[in-house]
Design an enzyme around this catalytic site. Structure first.
Site, short mmCIF file in Angstrom:
data_model
loop_
_atom_site.label_atom_id
_atom_site.label_comp_id
_atom_site.label_asym_id
_atom_site.label_seq_id
_atom_site.Cartn_x
_atom_site.Cartn_y
_atom_site.Cartn_z
N ASN A 61 -4.43 -5.33 3.34
CA ASN A 61 -3.18 -5.55 2.59
C ASN A 61 -3.32 -7.04 1.99
O ASN A 61 -3.65 -8.11 2.76
CB ASN A 61 -2.01 -5.37 3.57
CG ASN A 61 -2.07 -4.14 3.77
OD1 ASN A 61 -1.21 -3.23 2.93
ND2 ASN A 61 -2.33 -3.55 5.08
N GLU A 114 1.68 7.55 3.49
CA GLU A 114 1.62 6.91 4.86
C GLU A 114 2.87 6.89 5.48
O GLU A 114 3.76 7.53 4.89
CB GLU A 114 1.23 5.47 4.65
CG GLU A 114 2.22 4.88 4.04
CD GLU A 114 1.88 3.01 3.63
OE1 GLU A 114 0.93 2.66 4.66
OE2 GLU A 114 2.58 2.53 3.00
N GLU A 168 -4.76 -3.31 -1.06
CA GLU A 168 -3.63 -2.84 -1.21
C GLU A 168 -2.42 -3.91 -1.44
O GLU A 168 -2.22 -4.93 -0.72
CB GLU A 168 -3.05 -2.18 0.04
CG GLU A 168 -3.79 -0.85 0.43
CD GLU A 168 -3.21 -0.11 1.74
OE1 GLU A 168 -2.29 -0.26 2.12
OE2 GLU A 168 -4.02 0.83 2.01
#
Length: 670
Positions: A502, A621, A534
């Protein structure tokens, strides 16, 4: 006075002396010329106003003295001239009184000085002519008195007009020439000596006048220079003060001035009620700047500053920087009352702002804190904490700092210090959650999830410490460390797994990060194509243009890009077409409603269809149940992760699951 002739030689000597004197005066001619300009006009007028009344007083006294001396000998007609001279002199003396002169404009003073040059010479001629008219009627003693009076009056006139040299010359000529010629023509035994003495003394007096005028000019020039420098110094000091205290964009107080005002209120007497400090941040200001330009942004700041200043109960306000304002409210207000005033300001900010035909709309989030105790920085810290909560709520929310906020702030300060002082390599660990392809039940990737601990016992998730990392400026260091450790622990070039990390919001707009991360991957022996970066919608919305450019740079460096938490914001549908995305990950709140909410399934189906048409992959997710997994699979989503498939684990455990040496903690779709 005895009569007698004067020799031709003495007359020639007198003429040579007069020519020499005139040549001497010509050498100093530049000093006789009066200076022009308003400053010199005022200076001449001030000097004359202190001398002319005394000169006219001398004329009045001498006229009265001569008239009294000749009142038994001279005709009445001659004596009648005396009152006229005295009245005219008295009127001129009153006219040149300092108080009267001080009240006149410079244009009138310039006319007065020019008039004095003309009237002074003619007035002197009248006085001399009147004296010469009395001369034949006097006895020797009275004639000597006339010599004395004319000489004294001339000396007084020349010295009195020392700072008006052109007038002094006219007076000298009006006194000296007629009287000297009269004496020479009178046949007086000492006529030549008297004339020479008078011419000589007059020349000396004029020379002294010239010197005085020269010194006067120099002194006045020095005074003007000093005044100009004082004025420049004052203007410079004023400019420095404005620069130090005035915000150049809004014209109101700047950061230094508003904080100084806060300090002043806080350091007042103990019985003084402390004010409320409010921090106001404009939601949507960056969008205005990016869409309409900085001129529109400047107009917004000026308008908001005016609207804040027009609110009641505002003691002071100013711009701290960017789009953030500080406001001091009356400390007599209670919490509910100050919140009501702040709501009024928020409503005023929400009013449309017109600029070049466009309508600009913004919200103002406000954090409040009563400035009690501590320093200005302490108050700012607490008001900023309240502002942070208000911005989290959105829509121009208003939050007042309370006791619970103080506890949370102290904890945050402690954690921030620990985070700032720690060595991240020693206090950071990574867990990996598997990403399953539900078509065949195999693991295709791992998402790296960072955990940080200040003591090695209590571990915090990114949602708890990432804001602290951003506040301490260590997000870049954190991202590089997570990437390097993920590559070292998972070795995707050997396992064939995709690894996901991330990016923080600041990473998305940090120039040069793409090249740095690509170098880290290549140094580890991997390929950027095996790394999925991400990013969240919120990170993209903070600076859309720079974020888009940075994503393009990541793509050009070989990385793959996923848009995380898709569905949490409102701008993503328009961005899907323009951003270089490989995958979108649906927001976990949307996922949680798939099994029970038809509306959530409809929205998800639309997103999946749109992603498919744009050639973008789709994953989900936060899957925690088989029902959610089945609903997602029915909508065409194959890549899933969540507790239903496997919890985050250290690299070794996650890779054992991948290698088939162990089974995940939750059973997949069978």
């Amino acid at each position: 006075m005895a009569s007698g002739g004067s020799s031709p030689g003495l007359r020639e000597s007198a003429r040579r002396w007069l020519r020499g004197s005139l040549r001497s005066l010509h050498c100093y001619g530049r000093h006789w010329r009066q200076r022009h300009g308003d400053a010199f006009t005022l200076a001449y007028a001030r000097s004359v106003s202190h001398r002319a009344p005394l000169l006219y007083l001398a004329v009045i006294f001498n006229t009265l003295l001569v008239a009294w001396s000749f009142h038994t000998r001279a005709p009445v007609a001659m004596l009648a001239v005396a009152p006229v001279i005295m009245v005219l002199a008295a009127s001129r003396a009153v006219y040149w009184m300092p108080k009267r002169v001080a009240g006149r404009p410079v244009e009138q003073l310039r006319l007065d000085i020019d008039a004095m040059q003309r009237l002074g010479g003619w007035g002197a001629l009248v006085f001399v002519a009147w004296s010469l008219g009395l001369y034949p009627y006097g006895d020797p003693g009275q004639r000597e008195l006339l010599h004395f009076v004319i000489a004294v009056t001339m000396f007084a006139a020349i010295l009195g007009m020392a700072h008006a040299p052109e007038t002094a010359i006219r007076l000298a000529l009006a006194f000296t020439l007629p009287w000297s010629l009269f004496v020479l023509a009178s046949g007086h035994d000492d006529a030549m000596a008297i004339s020479l003495a008078q011419v000589f003394v007059t020349a000396i007096l004029l020379t002294m006048t010239q010197v005085q005028h020269r010194d006067f000019v120099r002194l006045e020039l020095s005074r003007q220079l000093l005044a100009r420098r004082e004025r420049q110094t004052a203007e410079l000091a004023s400019a420095h003060y404005r620069q130090a205290t005035v915000d150049h964009l809004t014209g109101g107080r700047n950061r230094r001035a508003i904080l100084a005002c806060l300090e002043e209120h806080m350091t007042g007497p103990d019985d003084l009620v402390r004010p409320w400090l409010a921090l106001c941040d404009l939601d949507g200001f960056k969008h205005v700047n990016d869409t309409y330009g900085h001129a529109a942004g400047d107009h917004v700041l000026r308008t908001v500053n005016e609207r804040i200043g027009s609110a009641e109960q505002v003691l002071a306000h100013g711009r701290l920087g960017g789009d953030e304002f500080a406001i001091l409210f009356d400390g007599a207000l209670g919490t509910d009352a100050v919140v009501a005033v702040a709501q009024g300001i928020s409503a005023a900010i929400r009013e449309p702002i017109r600029f070049n035909g466009a309508t600009l709309r913004l919200y103002g989030s406000i954090g409040l804190y009563r400035a009690e105790g501590g320093s200005a920085s302490t108050c700012l810290e607490r008001a900023d904490a309240a502002l942070y909560k208000a911005k989290e709520l959105g829509d121009g929310a208003i939050v007042a700092f309370g006791p619970d906020d103080e506890v949370a702030l102290q904890r945050r300060i402690t954690v921030m210090r620990q985070f700032n002082d720690c060595a991240l390599e020693d206090s950071l660990r990574l867990l990996y959650q598997p990403i399953f392809d539900c078509r065949d039940g195999r693991i295709v990737g791992l998402e790296a999830l960072a955990r940080w601990s200040p003591d090695g016992v209590e571990w915090q998730a990114p949602g708890e410490f990432l804001a602290i990392a951003d506040a301490t400026g260590r997000t870049g260091e954190l991202t590089r460390l997570v990437l390097a450790r993920t590559l070292a622990e998972c070795r995707p070039w050997e396992t064939g797994l995709e690894v996901s990390i991330n990016l923080a919001a600041r990473d998305v707009v940090r120039d040069g990060l793409a090249e740095t991360m690509a170098r880290i991957v290549k140094d580890a022996g991997g390929n950027p194509a095996s790394v999925m970066l991400e990013v969240t919608e919120r990170a993209l919305q903070q600076d859309p243009k720079r974020a888009a450019a940075q994503l393009i740079a990541f793509r050009e460096a070989g990385f793959r890009i996923a848009l995380d938490d898709f569905g949490a914001g409102w701008s993503s549908l328009s961005q899907l077409r323009d951003l270089p995305l490989d995958r979108i990950k649906l927001d976990r709140e949307l996922v949680g409603a798939l099994a029970t909410d038809p509306g959530a399934r409809a929205v998800t189906g639309m997103i999946v269809a749109l992603a498919w048409q744009l050639g973008i992959g789709c994953s989900i997710e936060g899957v925690e149940s088989a029902a959610q997994a089945e609903a997602a699979r029915a909508l065409g989503i194959n890549l899933m992760q969540g507790y239903h498939f496997g919890r985050p684990e250290p690299a070794a455990a996650a890779l054992r699951v991948y290698a088939g040496l162990a089974v995940p903690l939750a059973v997949g779709i069978g």
